[in-house]
Design a protein around this motif. Structure first.
Motif, PDB file in Angstrom:
ATOM      1  N   SER A   1       0.799  -1.228   0.000  1.00  0.00           N
ATOM      2  CA  SER A   1       0.000   0.000   0.000  1.00  0.00           C
ATOM      3  C   SER A   1       0.833   1.279   0.000  1.00  0.00           C
ATOM      4  CB  SER A   1      -0.920   0.018   1.229  1.00  0.00           C
ATOM      5  OG  SER A   1      -1.701  -1.147   1.272  1.00  0.00           O
ATOM      6  N   LEU A   2       1.959   1.265   0.685  1.00  0.00           N
ATOM      7  CA  LEU A   2       2.717   2.510   0.861  1.00  0.00           C
ATOM      8  C   LEU A   2       3.155   3.107  -0.470  1.00  0.00           C
ATOM      9  CD1 LEU A   2       5.093   1.839   3.883  1.00  0.00           C
ATOM     10  CD2 LEU A   2       3.268   3.535   3.731  1.00  0.00           C
ATOM     11  N   THR A   3       3.696   2.275  -1.324  1.00  0.00           N
ATOM     12  CA  THR A   3       4.186   2.785  -2.608  1.00  0.00           C
ATOM     13  C   THR A   3       3.037   3.361  -3.427  1.00  0.00           C
ATOM     14  OG1 THR A   3       6.016   1.229  -2.578  1.00  0.00           O
ATOM     15  CG2 THR A   3       5.432   2.159  -4.713  1.00  0.00           C
ATOM     16  N   LYS A   4       1.870   2.710  -3.358  1.00  0.00           N
ATOM     17  CA  LYS A   4       0.693   3.241  -4.057  1.00  0.00           C
ATOM     18  C   LYS A   4       0.395   4.667  -3.568  1.00  0.00           C
ATOM     19  CE  LYS A   4      -1.671  -1.195  -4.934  1.00  0.00           C
ATOM     20  NZ  LYS A   4      -0.651  -2.145  -4.483  1.00  0.00           N
ATOM     21  N   GLY A   5       0.430   4.855  -2.249  1.00  0.00           N
ATOM     22  CA  GLY A   5       0.147   6.181  -1.694  1.00  0.00           C
ATOM     23  C   GLY A   5       1.198   7.198  -2.093  1.00  0.00           C
ATOM     24  N   VAL A   6       2.452   6.805  -1.998  1.00  0.00           N
ATOM     25  CA  VAL A   6       3.541   7.744  -2.293  1.00  0.00           C
ATOM     26  C   VAL A   6       3.552   8.108  -3.780  1.00  0.00           C
ATOM     27  CG1 VAL A   6       6.055   7.967  -2.409  1.00  0.00           C
ATOM     28  CG2 VAL A   6       4.978   7.017  -0.358  1.00  0.00           C
ATOM     29  N   MET A   7       3.374   7.109  -4.650  1.00  0.00           N
ATOM     30  CA  MET A   7       3.444   7.367  -6.096  1.00  0.00           C
ATOM     31  C   MET A   7       2.101   7.826  -6.669  1.00  0.00           C
ATOM     32  SD  MET A   7       5.835   4.209  -7.446  1.00  0.00           S
ATOM     33  CE  MET A   7       5.962   4.884  -9.123  1.00  0.00           C
ATOM     34  N   MET A   8       1.052   7.762  -5.822  1.00  0.00           N
ATOM     35  CA  MET A   8      -0.305   8.060  -6.280  1.00  0.00           C
ATOM     36  C   MET A   8      -0.672   7.246  -7.519  1.00  0.00           C
ATOM     37  SD  MET A   8      -0.957  12.001  -5.260  1.00  0.00           S
ATOM     38  CE  MET A   8       0.577  12.855  -4.936  1.00  0.00           C
ATOM     39  N   ARG A   9      -0.345   5.965  -7.424  1.00  0.00           N
ATOM     40  CA  ARG A   9      -0.732   5.000  -8.456  1.00  0.00           C
ATOM     41  C   ARG A   9      -1.222   3.743  -7.751  1.00  0.00           C
ATOM     42  NH1 ARG A   9       3.961   4.064 -12.846  1.00  0.00           N
ATOM     43  NH2 ARG A   9       2.531   2.330 -13.261  1.00  0.00           N
ATOM     44  N   ALA A  10      -2.355   3.213  -8.214  1.00  0.00           N
ATOM     45  CA  ALA A  10      -2.913   2.030  -7.552  1.00  0.00           C
ATOM     46  C   ALA A  10      -2.434   0.732  -8.186  1.00  0.00           C
ATOM     47  CB  ALA A  10      -4.440   2.084  -7.580  1.00  0.00           C
ATOM     48  N   ASP A  11      -1.691   0.849  -9.287  1.00  0.00           N
ATOM     49  CA  ASP A  11      -1.312  -0.355 -10.030  1.00  0.00           C
ATOM     50  C   ASP A  11       0.131  -0.793  -9.767  1.00  0.00           C
ATOM     51  OD1 ASP A  11      -0.211   1.859 -11.266  1.00  0.00           O
ATOM     52  OD2 ASP A  11      -0.475   1.088 -13.300  1.00  0.00           O
ATOM     53  N   VAL A  12       0.812  -0.132  -8.859  1.00  0.00           N
ATOM     54  CA  VAL A  12       2.208  -0.504  -8.590  1.00  0.00           C
ATOM     55  C   VAL A  12       2.288  -1.405  -7.357  1.00  0.00           C
ATOM     56  CG1 VAL A  12       3.231   1.518  -9.671  1.00  0.00           C
ATOM     57  CG2 VAL A  12       2.535   1.648  -7.276  1.00  0.00           C
ATOM     58  N   VAL A  13       3.294  -2.264  -7.328  1.00  0.00           N
ATOM     59  CA  VAL A  13       3.516  -3.223  -6.238  1.00  0.00           C
ATOM     60  C   VAL A  13       2.231  -4.050  -6.043  1.00  0.00           C
ATOM     61  CG1 VAL A  13       4.410  -3.606  -3.922  1.00  0.00           C
ATOM     62  CG2 VAL A  13       5.107  -1.565  -5.173  1.00  0.00           C
ATOM     63  N   THR A  14       2.103  -5.074  -6.845  1.00  0.00           N
ATOM     64  CA  THR A  14       0.859  -5.858  -6.858  1.00  0.00           C
ATOM     65  C   THR A  14       0.804  -6.847  -5.693  1.00  0.00           C
ATOM     66  OG1 THR A  14       1.812  -7.635  -8.186  1.00  0.00           O
ATOM     67  CG2 THR A  14       0.891  -5.761  -9.394  1.00  0.00           C
ATOM     68  N   ALA A  15      -0.398  -7.330  -5.444  1.00  0.00           N
ATOM     69  CA  ALA A  15      -0.588  -8.331  -4.383  1.00  0.00           C
ATOM     70  C   ALA A  15       0.262  -9.576  -4.661  1.00  0.00           C
ATOM     71  CB  ALA A  15      -2.069  -8.692  -4.270  1.00  0.00           C
ATOM     72  N   LYS A  16       0.340  -9.972  -5.919  1.00  0.00           N
ATOM     73  CA  LYS A  16       1.155 -11.144  -6.242  1.00  0.00           C
ATOM     74  C   LYS A  16       2.625 -10.898  -5.918  1.00  0.00           C
ATOM     75  CE  LYS A  16      -1.696 -13.334  -9.774  1.00  0.00           C
ATOM     76  NZ  LYS A  16      -1.908 -13.593 -11.196  1.00  0.00           N
ATOM     77  N   GLN A  17       3.113  -9.724  -6.280  1.00  0.00           N
ATOM     78  CA  GLN A  17       4.515  -9.415  -5.963  1.00  0.00           C
ATOM     79  C   GLN A  17       4.748  -9.466  -4.451  1.00  0.00           C
ATOM     80  OE1 GLN A  17       4.721  -5.587  -8.151  1.00  0.00           O
ATOM     81  NE2 GLN A  17       6.488  -6.420  -9.245  1.00  0.00           N
ATOM     82  N   VAL A  18       3.821  -8.895  -3.704  1.00  0.00           N
ATOM     83  CA  VAL A  18       4.009  -8.817  -2.249  1.00  0.00           C
ATOM     84  C   VAL A  18       3.921 -10.199  -1.606  1.00  0.00           C
ATOM     85  CG1 VAL A  18       3.012  -7.898  -0.127  1.00  0.00           C
ATOM     86  CG2 VAL A  18       3.312  -6.412  -2.124  1.00  0.00           C
ATOM     87  N   LEU A  19       3.015 -11.033  -2.105  1.00  0.00           N
ATOM     88  CA  LEU A  19       2.919 -12.376  -1.539  1.00  0.00           C
ATOM     89  C   LEU A  19       4.234 -13.137  -1.771  1.00  0.00           C
ATOM     90  CD1 LEU A  19       0.983 -14.200  -0.003  1.00  0.00           C
ATOM     91  CD2 LEU A  19       0.239 -15.135  -2.190  1.00  0.00           C
ATOM     92  N   HIS A  20       4.833 -12.952  -2.913  1.00  0.00           N
ATOM     93  CA  HIS A  20       6.142 -13.567  -3.149  1.00  0.00           C
ATOM     94  C   HIS A  20       7.218 -12.979  -2.245  1.00  0.00           C
ATOM     95  CE1 HIS A  20       5.675 -15.769  -7.271  1.00  0.00           C
ATOM     96  NE2 HIS A  20       5.361 -16.514  -6.239  1.00  0.00           N
ATOM     97  N   MET A  21       7.163 -11.674  -2.012  1.00  0.00           N
ATOM     98  CA  MET A  21       8.158 -11.068  -1.104  1.00  0.00           C
ATOM     99  C   MET A  21       8.166 -11.778   0.252  1.00  0.00           C
ATOM    100  SD  MET A  21       7.721  -6.959  -1.439  1.00  0.00           S
ATOM    101  CE  MET A  21       7.335  -6.204  -2.995  1.00  0.00           C
ATOM    102  N   ALA A  22       6.978 -12.195   0.686  1.00  0.00           N
ATOM    103  CA  ALA A  22       6.852 -12.790   2.019  1.00  0.00           C
ATOM    104  C   ALA A  22       7.065 -14.296   2.021  1.00  0.00           C
ATOM    105  CB  ALA A  22       5.470 -12.471   2.590  1.00  0.00           C
ATOM    106  N   THR A  23       7.302 -14.881   0.831  1.00  0.00           N
ATOM    107  CA  THR A  23       7.423 -16.340   0.762  1.00  0.00           C
ATOM    108  C   THR A  23       8.627 -16.738  -0.098  1.00  0.00           C
ATOM    109  OG1 THR A  23       5.804 -16.355  -1.068  1.00  0.00           O
ATOM    110  CG2 THR A  23       4.957 -16.767   1.156  1.00  0.00           C
TER     111      THR A  23
END
Lengths: 438, 438
Positions: free
Chosen positions: B323-345
């Motif tokens: 969520s943070l990058t979306k807020g900072v960049m004011m874009r909702a399509d960056v750093v996807t849920a799939k990317q983040v789930l992989h970051m954690a696994t």
């Protein structure tokens, strides 16, 4: 003789002075707080009640106040992802239009309000279609609710016209103006979806009843451009020009506000409902909370709907409110835990005009309180209860919830509504919801 | 004959292709995943095992991998508040020095690792004093751990000298190099607390063993100024100049990195452990996750210690990362849920050199998995399991945890350690901890 005693708990009162009673006993009579004393005091020893609950090892605090929600939108949780507000809204409106009836709105409202409730919010300000259904859901769950007639110039649910919105808003206002659980409000959607003339009509009703007025404002850069193009002014200046600021005006979001606008809002007593999770996830931005607090604005907190932020968790909201500004400003001393705890309690009560009744544990106020488990692993050790509440507490710590002295959550379960049935009904509707966008 | 079948669950495998099996059955033998088939397939029907667990209505996924933690620091949760990193560290070190012994480090490690475990992390990379005690805690709980000898030029716990750190790091490395549960690493604290010569000594050990190397890097602006003043270079350039980047180098934080440095890190295969909660709360800033991912860096996630972020919750970490990058960049399509789930696994598994063994549910990999409740109110409706995991899941949804096919959490409770006793012991120590800073 009191009705109820809550004994041996750690009380975080959330009063003006952030008073904490480390081992206290609270008495309740006729839904009001009638005593709160150290457990080892003579005064506590003399308290007698029909019922006594031992809350040893637990923390008791006022129920949280969620100042911006669309509970019914919980039906659409996770349906529209990866889009910024404007393109996201176009999809949301299609799904809402396909699915929402009074019946499904009631179902979604129970789902969304119960999620609020189980996470410790006892009062919610909600903006949605069919507000009477949200009222019914709040009454069924035993919660307090601020809602009322919406205004919306685009084709909305049921294709109502402005004249219908006026009539419905007036009727709602007249019906609930004396209520102690439903706080009627006038809720035009936003300055990009409601014309200035219609906003003024809405405001006139709120003025006539001395009632709350709330709208979305300055949420995104695109909204700023849109309003600037149409009216030659930024959103807040546009609202100011139409006399829509003031101490009964609650503006949701205010992400994009400059210093002059912050001063306008402060000078007029305008209230902000800050929704950090939704603002991040929709790519709206990060609201200047430090500057707004510094200017003396009453900043309250909201979850927004689960369709944008994906859940309705005031603890996450508090944590983000306390942490985001620190990250953005690269200062660890801004937006303190005490300030944030007030945003989620007493500030909300003040915004609703209910500070004599809600928002803190004080004599004579309504017995709206929540009981938190302190034995979860993230609560150990606990050196400062207020830091614990803002930075470590999880919604799963909320075990019991009382409104007006009546228990409406027991050991993490709603007492008045069958949530298993609600969940089953939402699941049964889910395929249609999904199909609405296919 | 298999040892265990997990039947009728929703499996989110977290493999490269994000494969999901909506109603699947997984078989386990000798701690390995031996089958994962749709429940209605012939292959699933033929699976036989000594034990079968029905997981209908539950979601099964790989255990989370927390790539930056100081578990023992959980003893100091909430003790030092409102300070940015550098002044905060000075207070933290006083408290650590007063309190930490091998015994208290073990206690804090059990507390911190158990908090990780109950929230679904099965593997933790931990940097702390007395790493043998953290190993003991991980073994007692049944978790996997990457840790090892630290390096620290300031007066540390026990006033050890550089030569002692070298010796301890070597011994640790030799002891654990063949382990399948303890992944030995070399852990100099940071370039502002360890001289370039000593960093090189540390790196030499990690090179000799082909082992992991991790350090704090580019966390704050003050750190950048400090390193620039001392060495005429930014932190990442300083590390690069001393040959400390590379595919076994895991840099915690990387909040303050420019484009050139991001390219240096990407080109060298350097890994980042992103700790969004800690970075916000200490006023360090917000890491450029989008740019790092875009450059092809393996970005993993960490909670940091509970002394900075106040809890150890990988779900919150995922949600912030998304969520943070979306807020900072004011874009909702960056750093996807799939990317983040992989970051954690899977990204964590790759960072640890364990991608053949950990990080996803695939045939032949270790049976490290978690079982999540899908009946909590925030899980309804659920249109997409991956969005649900990143944006709506709460740590309280984690009901069961298995490592190597062995159950180490059952219905939210650790099976191998008496956590009530641990909590009691931490509470008994709390007055001394508080007094350490008075």
């Amino acid at each position: 003789m009191h009705d109820l005693l809550i004994k041996s708990a750690l009380f975080v009162t959330c009063d003006r002075n952030h008073k904490i009673v480390y081992d206290g006993t609270m008495a309740i009579r006729n839904g009001r707080i009638t005593a709160l004393e150290p457990s080892d005091s003579d005064a506590a020893g003399q308290l007698q009640a029909h019922k006594t609950i031992s809350a040893k090892g637990r923390l008791v605090m006022p129920g949280l106040i969620n100042m911006h929600c669309h509970a019914g939108d919980s039906l659409f949780r996770g349906l529209v992802e990866g889009l910024t507000l404007e393109s996201w809204l176009r999809r949301v409106w299609i799904a809402e239009k396909a699915i929402l009836t009074p019946q499904t709105t009631y179902l979604g409202s129970v789902l969304g309000l119960a999620e609020n409730l189980l996470a410790g919010a006892t009062t919610v300000m909600d903006m949605f279609w069919y507000p009477n259904e949200t009222v019914r859901a709040a009454n069924d769950l035993g919660m307090r609710l601020s809602t009322g007639g919406i205004f919306f110039d685009l084709p909305g649910i049921g294709d109502r016209m402005h004249v219908n919105y006026i009539k419905e808003a007036e009727t709602f206002m007249a019906t609930h103006q004396e209520s102690e659980t439903i706080f009627p409000a006038i809720l035009p959607h936003g300055s990009y979806t409601v014309s200035p003339e219609h906003l003024e009509d809405a405001k006139a009703i709120s003025d006539r009843y001395g009632a709350l007025f709330s709208t979305h404002a300055a949420e995104t850069q695109a909204e700023q451009s849109d309003i600037s193009n149409r009216y030659g002014k930024s959103v807040i200046r546009h609202l100011e020009a139409h006399d829509l600021l003031g101490p009964r005006s609650i503006l949701a979001h205010c992400v994009h506000v400059d210093k002059t606008e912050i001063k306008m809002m402060a000078d007029s007593g305008t209230i902000v409902a800050h929704n950090p999770m939704s603002n991040l996830k929709l790519g709206s931005g990060i609201a200047p909370v430090y500057e707004m607090l510094d200017a003396g604005i009453n900043v309250t907190l909201g979850t927004d709907g689960a369709i944008s932020g994906n859940d309705l968790d005031m603890w996450l909201t508090m944590r983000l409110a306390a942490s985001l500004t620190k990250g953005v400003m690269m200062r660890a001393d801004v937006v303190t835990a005490k300030q944030v705890l007030h945003m989620a309690t007493l500030n909300g009560a003040e915004a609703l005009g209910q500070s004599k009744n809600l928002g803190s544990l004080e004599l004579g106020k309504a017995a709206d309180f929540i009981v938190l488990d302190l034995n979860s692993i993230h609560a150990v050790p606990m050196f400062d209860p207020i830091n614990h509440l803002v930075y470590s507490t999880s919604k799963s710590d909320v075990r019991d919830v009382f409104v007006d002295g009546k228990q409406i959550v027991r050991d993490g379960k709603a007492t008045k509504v069958n949530m298993d049935q609600t969940i089953e009904n939402v699941r049964a509707l889910a395929p249609s919801i999904k199909a609405s966008l296919e």
